[in-house]
Design a protein around this motif. Structure first.
Motif, mmCIF file in Angstrom:
data_model
loop_
_atom_site.group_PDB
_atom_site.id
_atom_site.type_symbol
_atom_site.label_atom_id
_atom_site.label_comp_id
_atom_site.label_asym_id
_atom_site.label_seq_id
_atom_site.Cartn_x
_atom_site.Cartn_y
_atom_site.Cartn_z
ATOM 1 N N SER A 200 0.820 -1.207 0.000
ATOM 2 C CA SER A 200 0.000 0.000 0.000
ATOM 3 C C SER A 200 0.856 1.260 0.000
ATOM 4 O O SER A 200 1.864 1.343 0.698
ATOM 5 C CB SER A 200 -0.915 0.002 1.232
ATOM 6 O OG SER A 200 -1.660 1.194 1.309
ATOM 7 N N THR A 201 0.458 2.223 -0.809
ATOM 8 C CA THR A 201 0.967 3.589 -0.738
ATOM 9 C C THR A 201 -0.251 4.514 -0.752
ATOM 10 O O THR A 201 -1.395 4.053 -0.756
ATOM 11 C CB THR A 201 1.883 3.932 -1.935
ATOM 12 O OG1 THR A 201 1.087 3.972 -3.130
ATOM 13 C CG2 THR A 201 2.994 2.911 -2.105
ATOM 14 N N TYR A 202 0.011 5.805 -0.807
ATOM 15 C CA TYR A 202 -1.089 6.782 -0.857
ATOM 16 C C TYR A 202 -1.952 6.558 -2.102
ATOM 17 O O TYR A 202 -3.169 6.729 -2.068
ATOM 18 C CB TYR A 202 -0.512 8.201 -0.867
ATOM 19 C CG TYR A 202 -1.560 9.272 -0.969
ATOM 20 C CD1 TYR A 202 -2.278 9.693 0.150
ATOM 21 C CD2 TYR A 202 -1.839 9.878 -2.193
ATOM 22 C CE1 TYR A 202 -3.248 10.683 0.052
ATOM 23 C CE2 TYR A 202 -2.799 10.859 -2.300
ATOM 24 C CZ TYR A 202 -3.505 11.268 -1.176
ATOM 25 O OH TYR A 202 -4.458 12.234 -1.284
ATOM 26 N N LEU B 252 5.080 4.992 -5.857
ATOM 27 C CA LEU B 252 5.802 4.784 -4.604
ATOM 28 C C LEU B 252 6.166 6.130 -4.001
ATOM 29 O O LEU B 252 6.409 7.099 -4.720
ATOM 30 C CB LEU B 252 7.067 3.969 -4.842
ATOM 31 C CG LEU B 252 6.871 2.548 -5.374
ATOM 32 C CD1 LEU B 252 8.209 1.869 -5.547
ATOM 33 C CD2 LEU B 252 5.980 1.747 -4.461
ATOM 34 N N PRO B 253 6.245 6.231 -2.678
ATOM 35 C CA PRO B 253 6.559 7.514 -2.040
ATOM 36 C C PRO B 253 7.960 8.008 -2.360
ATOM 37 O O PRO B 253 8.220 9.192 -2.321
ATOM 38 C CB PRO B 253 6.406 7.214 -0.542
ATOM 39 C CG PRO B 253 6.530 5.734 -0.427
ATOM 40 C CD PRO B 253 5.957 5.178 -1.690
ATOM 41 N N LYS C 227 10.647 0.927 -1.107
ATOM 42 C CA LYS C 227 9.333 0.310 -1.169
ATOM 43 C C LYS C 227 8.458 0.989 -0.113
ATOM 44 O O LYS C 227 8.944 1.745 0.715
ATOM 45 C CB LYS C 227 9.420 -1.181 -0.934
ATOM 46 C CG LYS C 227 10.126 -1.913 -2.069
ATOM 47 C CD LYS C 227 10.108 -3.395 -1.824
ATOM 48 C CE LYS C 227 10.642 -4.168 -3.032
ATOM 49 N NZ LYS C 227 12.060 -3.981 -3.248
ATOM 50 N N CYS C 228 7.178 0.687 -0.163
ATOM 51 C CA CYS C 228 6.261 1.345 0.749
ATOM 52 C C CYS C 228 6.532 0.924 2.183
ATOM 53 O O CYS C 228 7.173 -0.075 2.461
ATOM 54 C CB CYS C 228 4.819 1.036 0.367
ATOM 55 S SG CYS C 228 4.433 -0.729 0.472
ATOM 56 N N SER C 229 5.988 1.697 3.109
ATOM 57 C CA SER C 229 6.244 1.453 4.529
ATOM 58 C C SER C 229 5.666 0.123 4.994
ATOM 59 O O SER C 229 6.101 -0.435 5.987
ATOM 60 C CB SER C 229 5.670 2.584 5.378
ATOM 61 O OG SER C 229 4.268 2.694 5.141
#
Length: 230
Positions: free
Chosen positions: A120-122, A216-217, A222-224
């Motif tokens: 998951s990302t934003y 991706l942020p 990679k995402c958190s």
């Protein structure tokens, strides 16, 4: 990715769906090409199938451990054998395939940090349930294989995945041609374009497919919700 070193490829291919359902992606290597592929692939952990030749497995394990001292290595061993080589986990060969694959998945998650139940990302949410995939906060309807492709590309991000690798994930029996990867990715992008006109998946010439920049942020992370052994 998880590298499974074995000469019993056909046997493990039948278990591939279970790995993918749990979000653990892997590739096969033979003992002869394991060292080379470990460097070429995005390898985060190794499982050595030692049930057929324990001596050769020991030599390979020591070689990999010397070259990649931080690499988690597990060994699949017969029920009564006692290993004398540097592995972080022993997985006993069992008659029940489900128990065997469960132990292998547990190794990937616990020892290799491959916890990919939710990516998951934003902008993008890809869980284990295809019906709950979201893009920009909106539902993104996907077929089972399209969902698997998106999970796999998310898992590999920011690195590219070739059409052959994508097809190996979707069709473990090798029954489909690489051209089908482009067709399914086109379908994903068409559905995503109804939410955002920018392509969700892009093709880098000569490299393969990846998520577009901005999903991706950070392009180097990679995402958190995801951690993987480097």
């Amino acid at each position: 990715m998880l590298m499974i070193v074995t000469n019993r490829t056909a046997s493990f291919q039948r278990l591939a769906v279970r790995f993918h359902e749990e979000g653990v992606f892997f590739f096969f290597a033979t003992p002869k090409n394991a060292t080379r592929l470990c460097k070429l692939k995005d390898t985060g952990g190794v499982i050595l199938d030692c049930t057929q030749n324990l001596t050769a497995c020991e030599l390979l394990c020591r070689s990999l451990n010397k070259r990649y001292p931080d690499m988690p290595i597990a060994a699949i061993l017969p029920p009564t054998s006692i290993p004398d080589f540097p592995v972080v986990r022993i997985i006993r060969e069992q008659r029940d395939p489900e128990s065997l694959v469960a132990d292998m998945i547990d190794f990937a998650r616990v020892n290799c940090g491959m916890d990919t139940e939710v990516l998951s990302t934003y902008s993008l949410f890809v869980g284990r349930d295809p019906d709950k995939t979201q893009y920009m906060g909106y539902p993104l309807p996907l077929s089972r294989r399209e969902h698997l492709i998106l999970r796999y590309l998310f898992y590999r991000s920011p690195k590219c995945a070739s059409a052959q690798e994508i097809m190996e994930v979707c069709y473990t029996d090798g029954s489909q041609q690489c051209a089908n990867a482009a067709i399914m990715i086109l379908r994903i992008n068409r559905r995503a374009a109804k939410i955002d006109p920018r392509p969700l998946i892009v093709n880098e010439y000569g490299k393969g497919y990846r998520l577009r920049n901005g999903i991706l942020p950070d392009p180097n992370e990679k995402c958190s919700a995801f951690s993987n052994h480097k």
